[in-house]
Design a protein around this motif. Structure first.
Motif, PDB file in Angstrom:
ATOM      1  N   UNK A 112       0.860  -1.173   0.000  1.00 36.38           N
ATOM      2  CA  UNK A 112       0.000   0.000   0.000  1.00 36.38           C
ATOM      3  C   UNK A 112       0.903   1.232   0.000  1.00 36.38           C
ATOM      4  N   UNK A 113       0.327   2.371  -0.288  1.00 36.41           N
ATOM      5  CA  UNK A 113       1.078   3.609  -0.205  1.00 36.41           C
ATOM      6  C   UNK A 113       0.177   4.723   0.305  1.00 36.41           C
ATOM      7  N   UNK A 114       0.817   5.696   0.906  1.00 36.63           N
ATOM      8  CA  UNK A 114       0.072   6.828   1.438  1.00 36.63           C
ATOM      9  C   UNK A 114       0.845   8.101   1.186  1.00 36.63           C
ATOM     10  N   UNK A 115       0.247   8.970   0.387  1.00 37.16           N
ATOM     11  CA  UNK A 115       0.836  10.272   0.109  1.00 37.16           C
ATOM     12  C   UNK A 115       0.340  11.275   1.148  1.00 37.16           C
ATOM     13  N   UNK A 116       1.062  12.375   1.349  1.00 39.53           N
ATOM     14  CA  UNK A 116       0.643  13.368   2.338  1.00 39.53           C
ATOM     15  C   UNK A 116      -0.770  13.869   2.072  1.00 39.53           C
ATOM     16  N   UNK A 117      -1.598  13.853   3.101  1.00 39.89           N
ATOM     17  CA  UNK A 117      -2.956  14.356   2.976  1.00 39.89           C
ATOM     18  C   UNK A 117      -3.925  13.434   2.279  1.00 39.89           C
ATOM     19  N   UNK A 118      -3.469  12.235   1.951  1.00 41.59           N
ATOM     20  CA  UNK A 118      -4.331  11.281   1.239  1.00 41.59           C
ATOM     21  C   UNK A 118      -4.498  10.009   2.050  1.00 41.59           C
ATOM     22  N   UNK A 119      -5.513   9.253   1.694  1.00 40.59           N
ATOM     23  CA  UNK A 119      -5.742   7.978   2.353  1.00 40.59           C
ATOM     24  C   UNK A 119      -4.755   6.930   1.824  1.00 40.59           C
TER      25      UNK A 119
END
Length: 122
Positions: free
Chosen positions: A36-43
Motif C-alpha cells: 500500500x502507499x500513502x501520500x501526504x494528505x491522502x488515504x
C-alpha cells in the motif's frame, strides 16, 4: 509476524526503485502479502498484492504495467519493482500481510511493516 520494509529513496521521474519486505516471527502456510502507499494528505491506497505461493498477483490500475510484485518463498520476502516512476508515485510505501486471500482494503490486513519513503522528483 513482523514485517520490515526497506529500499525507498529519492529518484528522478522515469527512474526505478525496488522495495523489499522481510517477514519474520510467526509464520503461516497460506495468505497473501500486499503493498500500500500513502501520500501526504491522502488515504492509504492499495498498490498490489501477491498470493502466498507467489503465483497470483493483482495490481491497482495506476501502477499496472509499471510495477511488479514478486515473492521469494524461501526467504519469506516480497519485493516491489517500480519502473517508470512518476511524481505522483511519491508516498510512504507499506507492506502488509494477512492469513487469507488477497484483498485491496487496508483494514483487511493484520500485519504491517513500518513504511519506507519513496520520493520521485520531476
Amino acid at each position: 509476524v513482523q514485517l520490515q520494509a526497506y529500499g525507498g529513496g529519492l529518484v528522478q521521474a522515469g527512474g526505478y526503485l525496488r522495495l523489499s519486505c522481510a517477514a519474520s516471527g510467526r509464520t503461516f502456510s497460506s495468505g497473501s502479502m500486499s503493498w500500500f502507499r500513502q501520500a501526504p494528505g491522502k488515504e492509504r491506497e492499495f498498490v498490489g498484492a501477491i498470493s502466498w505461493s507467489g503465483k497470483i498477483t493483482y495490481y491497482a490500475d495506476s501502477v499496472k504495467g509499471r510495477f511488479t510484485i514478486s515473492r521469494d518463498t524461501a526467504k519469506n520476502t516480497v519485493s516491489l519493482q517500480m519502473n517508470r516512476l512518476a511524481p505522483e508515485d511519491t508516498a510512504v510505501y507499506y507492506c502488509a500481510a494477512r492469513t487469507s486471500i488477497m484483498a485491496i482494503t487496508s483494514t483487511q490486513y493484520d500485519y504491517w511493516g513500518q513504511g519506507t519513503q519513496v520520493t520521485v522528483s520531476s
